[in-house]
Design a protein around this motif. Structure first.
Motif, PDB file in Angstrom:
ATOM      1  N   THR A 105       0.827  -1.215   0.000  1.00  0.00           N
ATOM      2  CA  THR A 105       0.000   0.000   0.000  1.00  0.00           C
ATOM      3  C   THR A 105       0.864   1.269   0.000  1.00  0.00           C
ATOM      4  O   THR A 105       0.487   2.276  -0.589  1.00  0.00           O
ATOM      5  CB  THR A 105      -0.923   0.010   1.259  1.00  0.00           C
ATOM      6  N   ILE A 106       2.032   1.212   0.681  1.00  0.00           N
ATOM      7  CA  ILE A 106       2.835   2.451   0.811  1.00  0.00           C
ATOM      8  C   ILE A 106       4.105   2.444  -0.039  1.00  0.00           C
ATOM      9  O   ILE A 106       4.868   3.400  -0.032  1.00  0.00           O
ATOM     10  CB  ILE A 106       3.215   2.722   2.297  1.00  0.00           C
ATOM     11  N   LYS A 107       4.319   1.363  -0.781  1.00  0.00           N
ATOM     12  CA  LYS A 107       5.632   1.186  -1.417  1.00  0.00           C
ATOM     13  C   LYS A 107       5.980   2.288  -2.429  1.00  0.00           C
ATOM     14  O   LYS A 107       7.158   2.577  -2.644  1.00  0.00           O
ATOM     15  CB  LYS A 107       5.757  -0.208  -2.035  1.00  0.00           C
ATOM     16  N   ASP A 108       4.949   2.947  -3.018  1.00  0.00           N
ATOM     17  CA  ASP A 108       5.251   3.963  -4.023  1.00  0.00           C
ATOM     18  C   ASP A 108       5.434   5.363  -3.442  1.00  0.00           C
ATOM     19  O   ASP A 108       5.719   6.315  -4.182  1.00  0.00           O
ATOM     20  CB  ASP A 108       4.142   3.985  -5.092  1.00  0.00           C
ATOM     21  N   VAL A 109       5.283   5.490  -2.123  1.00  0.00           N
ATOM     22  CA  VAL A 109       5.536   6.799  -1.496  1.00  0.00           C
ATOM     23  C   VAL A 109       7.031   7.118  -1.645  1.00  0.00           C
ATOM     24  O   VAL A 109       7.885   6.241  -1.443  1.00  0.00           O
ATOM     25  CB  VAL A 109       5.129   6.755   0.007  1.00  0.00           C
TER      26      VAL A 109
END
Ligand code: GLY
Length: 357
Positions: free
Chosen positions: A41-45
């Motif tokens: 869910t947060i990997k592309d931040v």
């Protein structure tokens, strides 16, 4: 005091927080489950995929010295300095252990908690209790240190099963009992079998506010923060009692280890009963609460032969002083009475009520 942000867009919030908190290196702590289920869910931040990822085992048995040593080692090997930043993505075990690792590495670096279970959203990730188990005792070593930010993404609630919703919900019931009738009545009318996630998210926000207010008043639990121990003196005894059956699934009573919130819910039954007989809590509200808990959580099959052991476990609670068992009781909803005691006879009567009530 930590800053708690409730959102349904953790990526946007995390991007902003990472820009605000200047850091030279970024560490991301997950357990094996949250790394596979929540990290995507947060990997592309921005900055997250290049951070040093530290993955630990996912159960309470890993909340120990070996794991903390591994985390400190990876922080050191990853070039961590006093200007680094840690993100803890997971349930209470990850936020407690990660908070302790961050609080002690180079004498302390800031950390962000992103809780992924209901229990950690409404309780563990907020309030600055960090630590590990040691010498057979839960949370024996640790420090109070507030996270820089807690990011609660209510979308994660949709990934939780019934048992994990119930487990966190017990702490919400506790927050309702120590706040006001309106909040508590709303909690008792919620259908845990058919979860309305938007409504739950709104109740999570109220629940976190209850905890934040108390922690702001008494961050290190010298007084009013003990309100948050309601249900926990008996709850911890039930939890430890059930744990002894971990490798004995065939025991005659059919007992197996339970999630923390189940033990707390059963502890609430007991401590509300004590509140009725000792501090004038209204019996009708106690009965309604007991019914809700029995319907949603079932019960723990203790017998009167188990009372001595349960009593003994209560005498070992960390919150006790000078050999007396310390309870937080209520005179009514929101009428908090800390530092209460009970005799062995009253405690046995309470356990009778729990079995037969
Ligand atoms: N879990 C109770 C507290 O944070 O004080």
């Amino acid at each position: 005091m930590d800053k708690v942000i409730i959102t349904n867009n953790v990526c946007q919030q995390l991007t902003e927080v990472l820009r605000e908190i200047k850091h030279d290196r970024l560490f991301l702590l997950c357990d094996t489950t949250t790394y596979s289920l929540c990290y995507p869910t947060i990997k592309d931040v921005e900055g997250i995929s290049e951070a040093t990822h530290i993955i630990i085992g996912g159960t309470d048995t890993h909340k120990n010295l070996d794991t903390i040593a591994k985390v400190w080692t990876e922080m050191g090997n990853g070039g961590g300095t006093r200007h680094s930043l840690m993100i803890n993505l997971g349930g209470g075990m990850v936020t407690d252990l990660g908070g302790f690792a961050a609080s002690t590495f180079k004498r302390g670096i800031p950390f962000i908690n992103i809780p992924t279970t209901l229990l950690s959203m409404v309780d563990a990730s907020v309030g600055g209790k960090t630590g590990i188990n040691f010498n057979g005792l839960k949370n024996e070593i640790g420090v109070f240190n507030q996270p820089a930010t807690v990011l609660i993404d209510t979308q994660f609630l949709r990934t939780l099963d019934y048992q994990n919703i119930c487990s966190g919900y017990a702490e919400m019931l506790k927050h309702g009992l120590i706040s006001d009738m309106k909040t508590f009545a709303e909690l008792l009318s919620f259908d845990l079998n058919n979860v309305d996630y938007a409504h739950l998210a709104q109740m999570v926000s109220t629940s976190v506010e209850v905890k934040e207010h108390i922690v702001a008043e008494d961050p290190q639990e010298h007084g009013i923060r003990k309100a948050l121990n309601l249900g926990h003196t008996v709850g911890h005894a039930f939890e430890s009692f059930a744990l002894q059956f971990e490798n004995k699934p065939e025991n005659p009573q059919g007992i197996h280890p339970v999630l923390h919130g189940y033990a707390v819910a059963w502890g609430l039954i007991c401590e509300l009963y004590l509140s009725c007989i000792k501090t004038g809590f209204p019996t009708n509200i106690m009965r309604q609460t007991v019914q809700f808990i029995k319907d949603s959580y079932g019960t723990l099959s203790v017998t009167c032969n188990d009372y001595p052991q349960l009593f003994e476990l209560m005498t070992h609670d960390k919150k006790n002083t000078a050999g007396t068992i310390n309870f937080t009781l209520l005179g009514g909803i929101g009428d908090i009475r800390i530092n209460q005691t009970a005799t062995k006879e009253e405690i046995y009567e309470m356990l009778d009520f729990f079995r037969e009530g």
